[in-house]
Design an enzyme around this catalytic site. Structure first.
Site, PDB file in Angstrom:
ATOM      1  N   CYS A 175     -21.101 -31.998 -29.373  1.00  0.00           N
ATOM      2  CA  CYS A 175     -21.090 -33.237 -28.455  1.00  0.00           C
ATOM      3  C   CYS A 175     -22.236 -34.198 -28.598  1.00  0.00           C
ATOM      4  CB  CYS A 175     -21.088 -32.863 -26.869  1.00  0.00           C
ATOM      5  SG  CYS A 175     -19.587 -32.066 -26.545  1.00  0.00           S
ATOM      6  N   ARG A 201     -29.002 -27.518 -21.434  1.00  0.00           N
ATOM      7  CA  ARG A 201     -29.456 -28.153 -22.690  1.00  0.00           C
ATOM      8  C   ARG A 201     -30.695 -28.611 -23.011  1.00  0.00           C
ATOM      9  NH1 ARG A 201     -24.838 -26.617 -22.855  1.00  0.00           N
ATOM     10  NH2 ARG A 201     -22.976 -27.411 -23.962  1.00  0.00           N
TER      11      ARG A 201
HETATM   12  N1  EPU Z   1     -11.745 -34.725 -21.478  1.00  0.00           N
HETATM   13  C1  EPU Z   1     -10.855 -35.555 -21.421  1.00  0.00           C
HETATM   14  N2  EPU Z   1     -10.987 -36.307 -22.836  1.00  0.00           N
HETATM   15  C2  EPU Z   1     -11.609 -35.636 -23.837  1.00  0.00           C
HETATM   16  C3  EPU Z   1     -12.529 -34.670 -23.576  1.00  0.00           C
HETATM   17  C4  EPU Z   1     -12.529 -34.118 -22.269  1.00  0.00           C
HETATM   18  O1  EPU Z   1     -10.123 -35.955 -20.705  1.00  0.00           O
HETATM   19  O2  EPU Z   1     -11.654 -36.525 -24.836  1.00  0.00           O
HETATM   20  C5  EPU Z   1     -11.541 -33.669 -19.940  1.00  0.00           C
HETATM   21  C6  EPU Z   1     -11.028 -32.290 -20.309  1.00  0.00           C
HETATM   22  O3  EPU Z   1      -9.552 -32.347 -20.268  1.00  0.00           O
HETATM   23  C7  EPU Z   1     -11.654 -31.673 -19.288  1.00  0.00           C
HETATM   24  C8  EPU Z   1     -12.964 -32.076 -19.143  1.00  0.00           C
HETATM   25  O4  EPU Z   1     -12.868 -33.378 -19.807  1.00  0.00           O
HETATM   26  O5  EPU Z   1     -10.809 -31.578 -18.022  1.00  0.00           O
HETATM   27  C9  EPU Z   1     -14.181 -31.543 -19.578  1.00  0.00           C
HETATM   28  O6  EPU Z   1     -13.849 -31.137 -20.996  1.00  0.00           O
HETATM   29  P1  EPU Z   1     -14.426 -29.969 -21.890  1.00  0.00           P
HETATM   30  O7  EPU Z   1     -14.075 -28.862 -21.049  1.00  0.00           O
HETATM   31  O8  EPU Z   1     -14.034 -30.351 -23.133  1.00  0.00           O
HETATM   32  O9  EPU Z   1     -15.899 -29.910 -21.648  1.00  0.00           O
HETATM   33  P2  EPU Z   1     -17.050 -31.082 -22.022  1.00  0.00           P
HETATM   34  O10 EPU Z   1     -17.655 -31.078 -20.601  1.00  0.00           O
HETATM   35  O11 EPU Z   1     -16.535 -32.147 -22.499  1.00  0.00           O
HETATM   36  C10 EPU Z   1     -19.065 -29.061 -22.473  1.00  0.00           C
HETATM   37  C11 EPU Z   1     -20.000 -29.029 -23.298  1.00  0.00           C
HETATM   38  C12 EPU Z   1     -19.504 -28.209 -24.785  1.00  0.00           C
HETATM   39  C13 EPU Z   1     -18.800 -27.020 -24.617  1.00  0.00           C
HETATM   40  C14 EPU Z   1     -17.611 -27.282 -23.670  1.00  0.00           C
HETATM   41  C15 EPU Z   1     -17.017 -25.876 -23.330  1.00  0.00           C
HETATM   42  C16 EPU Z   1     -21.475 -30.709 -23.025  1.00  0.00           C
HETATM   43  C17 EPU Z   1     -22.037 -31.991 -23.378  1.00  0.00           C
HETATM   44  N3  EPU Z   1     -20.572 -30.514 -23.571  1.00  0.00           N
HETATM   45  O12 EPU Z   1     -17.840 -30.092 -22.667  1.00  0.00           O
HETATM   46  O13 EPU Z   1     -20.594 -28.237 -25.596  1.00  0.00           O
HETATM   47  O14 EPU Z   1     -18.352 -26.575 -25.624  1.00  0.00           O
HETATM   48  O15 EPU Z   1     -18.312 -27.865 -22.151  1.00  0.00           O
HETATM   49  O16 EPU Z   1     -17.847 -25.185 -22.417  1.00  0.00           O
HETATM   50  O17 EPU Z   1     -22.263 -30.069 -22.228  1.00  0.00           O
HETATM   51  C18 EPU Z   1     -21.959 -29.172 -27.422  1.00  0.00           C
HETATM   52  O18 EPU Z   1     -23.154 -28.640 -26.777  1.00  0.00           O
HETATM   53  O19 EPU Z   1     -22.273 -29.741 -28.259  1.00  0.00           O
HETATM   54  C19 EPU Z   1     -20.582 -29.114 -26.672  1.00  0.00           C
HETATM   55  C20 EPU Z   1     -19.490 -29.396 -27.303  1.00  0.00           C
END
Ligand code: EPU
Length: 302
Positions: free
Chosen positions: A226, A177
């Site tokens: 995010c 990012r």
């Molecule tokens: N999780 C929770 N509770 C929540 C959210 C997530 O327990 O409320 C857990 C999920 O179950 C999972 C882990 O945390 O085990 C990771 O969650 P997720 O797969 O949703 O990925 P993330 O790390 O929260 C990142 C990116 C997103 C992107 C997703 C999918 C960042 C800050 N976020 O989210 O990007 O869509 O992976 O690849 O890097 C963005 O850039 O705005 C964004 C939303």
């Protein structure tokens, strides 16, 4: 900020710049938050150096707006004008495995258009709102891929040198990012080099990513994606969730009950509400985990 000087207004028209007076940025951002200012729609890339010189010589501060999908803008009358590119038609031209894309092109439409011509690689970005220019500047990514991996060349207005330059992909560093572009550089166009893949196969990847996104993110609500970057080796969403903060709100700014790193505008949230909620969560996370979360969302504070 209102541009009222007649000479300036007619000079803008000569540059092919469309002036829209007193526009609410709430209507131009996915969060639906932001005050008002004059919007300058730029139709010709070539006019940008002259436009910036004109604004500078009249001491008019400015900001560049892409698709407004990763942006939190202050409330009230804003102290800068906003520049936005109006893309040409067509905004994507294919040449073998290369896609020449205008920065103003919609990201989702670009991914789909390339897919229909058997060019893949960007399946993970389906469902990420915004423009190709915005995705490029932030090195948008999801589901294990990032746009930077496919960049062959970028045409950019470099504010410091006041020139339009074309950079090769290997002259730019693309990190999580983050890119090596200066904050005031303006993305104009990009050439992506995409792997050949049959449409059917790409479509399958797109469906899987769409499904994952639908099941874990609040897609129908006003958000900026995010709010925080993930700290190394952890997920900001999970950290906030584990603190039991889903649903926490300040005014109409609320932590999504679907994904704790998405903060949504449930009605008429102000920037102040959203910033208070963000500060509040940062503080609680720091107390609980001794981790300072960094903003992923871009904040335009007046
Ligand atoms: N999780 C929770 N509770 C929540 C959210 C997530 O327990 O409320 C857990 C999920 O179950 C999972 C882990 O945390 O085990 C990771 O969650 P997720 O797969 O949703 O990925 P993330 O790390 O929260 C990142 C990116 C997103 C992107 C997703 C999918 C960042 C800050 N976020 O989210 O990007 O869509 O992976 O690849 O890097 C963005 O850039 O705005 C964004 C939303």
């Amino acid at each position: 900020m209102r541009l009222t000087d007649r000479k300036l207004v007619s000079a803008l028209a000569e540059l092919g710049v469309e002036l829209q007076a007193s526009v609410s940025l709430a209507g131009l951002t996915s969060l639906g938050i932001g005050g008002t200012t004059d919007l300058l729609r730029v139709t010709r890339h070539e006019s940008i150096p002259d436009l910036l010189r004109l604004l500078d010589s009249n001491s008019i501060p400015h900001r560049f707006l892409g698709g407004g999908s990763n942006l939190l803008v202050s409330d009230g009358e804003l102290p800068w004008v906003v520049l936005q590119l109006a893309g040409p038609d067509p905004d994507v031209i294919l040449e073998g495995n290369l896609a020449h894309v205008d920065a103003a092109a919609d990201l989702g439409r670009t991914v789909t258009y390339c897919a229909k011509h058997d060019l893949g690689g960007m399946e993970g970005l389906i469902g990420v709102p915004g423009t190709v220019g915005g995705a490029l500047r932030m090195n948008a990514g999801a589901y294990g891929m990032q746009i930077g991996s496919y960049v062959r060349e970028v045409k950019v207005y470099r504010a410091a040198a006041r020139t339009v330059e074309t950079l090769r992909g290997d002259q730019i560093s693309f990190e999580y990012r983050h890119t090596s572009f200066a904050p005031d550089d303006m993305m104009l166009a990009v050439t992506l080099e995409l792997p050949s893949k049959p449409y059917k196969e790409i479509l399958q990847g797109i469906r899987i990513c769409n499904e994952k996104r639908r099941s874990s993110q609040p897609l129908g609500q006003k958000s900026a994606g995010c709010i925080f970057k993930n700290p190394p080796g952890a997920s900001a969403g999970r950290m906030i969730d584990d603190l039991g903060l889903k649903g926490l709100s300040v005014g109409d700014a609320q932590i999504s009950d679907r994904h704790a790193n998405f903060f949504v505008n449930t009605g008429r949230a102000s920037a102040r509400d959203m910033l208070t909620l963000i500060a509040n969560v940062r503080e609680r996370v720091e107390k609980a985990y001794d981790v300072k979360l960094e903003h992923e969302v871009v904040v335009w504070n007046a």
